[in-house]
Design an enzyme around this catalytic site. Structure first.
Site, PDB file in Angstrom:
ATOM      1  N   SER A   1       0.834  -1.074   0.616  1.00  9.19           N
ATOM      2  CA  SER A   1       0.498   0.149   0.109  1.00  9.19           C
ATOM      3  C   SER A   1       0.526   1.531  -0.017  1.00  9.19           C
ATOM      4  O   SER A   1       1.589   0.722   0.394  1.00  9.19           O
ATOM      5  CB  SER A   1      -0.465   0.102   1.140  1.00  9.19           C
ATOM      6  OG  SER A   1      -1.331   0.958   1.261  1.00  9.19           O
TER       7      SER A   1
ATOM      8  N   TYR B   1      -2.888  -0.618   9.916  1.00  3.70           N
ATOM      9  CA  TYR B   1      -2.359  -1.303   9.092  1.00  3.70           C
ATOM     10  C   TYR B   1      -0.972  -0.665   7.666  1.00  3.70           C
ATOM     11  O   TYR B   1      -0.472  -0.994   7.540  1.00  3.70           O
ATOM     12  CB  TYR B   1      -3.479   0.599   7.942  1.00  3.70           C
ATOM     13  CG  TYR B   1      -3.943  -0.281   6.351  1.00  3.70           C
ATOM     14  CD1 TYR B   1      -4.472  -1.907   6.108  1.00  3.70           C
ATOM     15  CD2 TYR B   1      -3.324   0.414   6.030  1.00  3.70           C
ATOM     16  CE1 TYR B   1      -4.416  -1.975   4.932  1.00  3.70           C
ATOM     17  CE2 TYR B   1      -3.583  -0.059   3.609  1.00  3.70           C
ATOM     18  CZ  TYR B   1      -4.155  -1.332   4.319  1.00  3.70           C
ATOM     19  OH  TYR B   1      -4.810  -1.650   2.951  1.00  3.70           O
TER      20      TYR B   1
END
Length: 254
Positions: A138, A151
């Site tokens: 990501s 995350y």
């Protein structure tokens, strides 16, 4: 170009969003696709879409955070040529607002889940004479994103695992790369907006879209297109690379 005929692929978290788009596209290009999903219902939905086009796919209900379940599933599938580590969960919170249980849950799925699949897949890739691994990282691994502490930590680990695997197995003809998307318009985004901003869905969708300099979110099929290239023989010279697909987010948001 980009033919995957006679290739066998595993795509984790392929029941919706990016994983589903990747599974459908790999099957379209000729691969025998094995959909790994914790949700039997979502796995069946992806399988149905692939089967409607007369492509070849199989579904397996599997919790990637459970190593024995992963090993058993991979052994059942046998040798593979492609692994796409896409399964993951999101979390919103800062370092001092993230409960320990939530942090551990994100690590179990997003970090240990990737490790478990690598652990089970590498012997199967070796048996096939080599192959390709794609890990879904990501842009949260590359730049600071507000309220994404756990995350971001997990996706940073995925990027690091990608580099390590690429280095360790290059001599065995196993390539490993990662993809780092910015915001992608998936069912998760729609659910997040419905839950968090039920009276401002359109407004917040527009706001989130414009955080990408290109002015919109990515579509899952656009990420799938990049994954297809990296899985194909046309990318045979590429390993140990992370690919941002972010509408300019990491370079133009200055």
């Amino acid at each position: 170009m980009f033919s995957l005929q006679n290739k066998k692929a595993i795509v984790t978290g392929a029941g919706s969003g990016i994983g589903k788009a990747i599974a459908v596209l790999l099957a379209k290009q000729g691969a025998e696709v094995h959909v790994l999903e914790i949700s039997e219902e979502h796995a069946a939905g992806t399988l149905k879409e692939i089967a409607q086009n007369n492509y070849t796919a199989f579904a397996h209900v599997c919790d990637v955070s459970n190593q024995q379940a992963v090993i058993d599933t991979f052994n059942k599938i046998g040798f593979i040529n492609i692994l796409v580590n896409n399964a993951g969960i999101a979390h919103i919170g800062k370092a001092d607002t993230t409960p320990e249980d939530d942090f551990d849950r994100v690590m179990r799925v997003n970090v240990k889940g990737v490790y478990n699949c690598l652990y089970a897949a590498i012997p199967q890739l070796r048996a096939a004479g080599g192959g390709v691994i794609i890990n879904m990282a990501s842009i949260a691994a590359l730049v600071g994103i507000p309220d994404r502490f756990a995350y971001s930590t997990a996706k940073g680990a995925v990027k690091a695992m990608t580099m390590s695997v690429a280095k360790d197995y290059i001599s065995e003809n196993i390539r490993c790369n990662s993809i780092s998307p910015a915001r992608v318009h998936t069912p998760f985004v729609d659910g997040f907006l419905q839950k968090t901003y039920p009276d401002r869905i359109d407004e917040m969708f527009e706001k989130l879209s414009k955080t990408q300099p290109i002015g919109r979110m990515a579509e899952p099929e656009e990420v799938a297109g990049l994954a297809l290239y990296l899985c194909s023989d046309e990318a045979a010279f590429i390993t140990g690379v992370d690919y941002p697909i972010d509408g300019g987010f990491t370079t133009l948001n200055n």
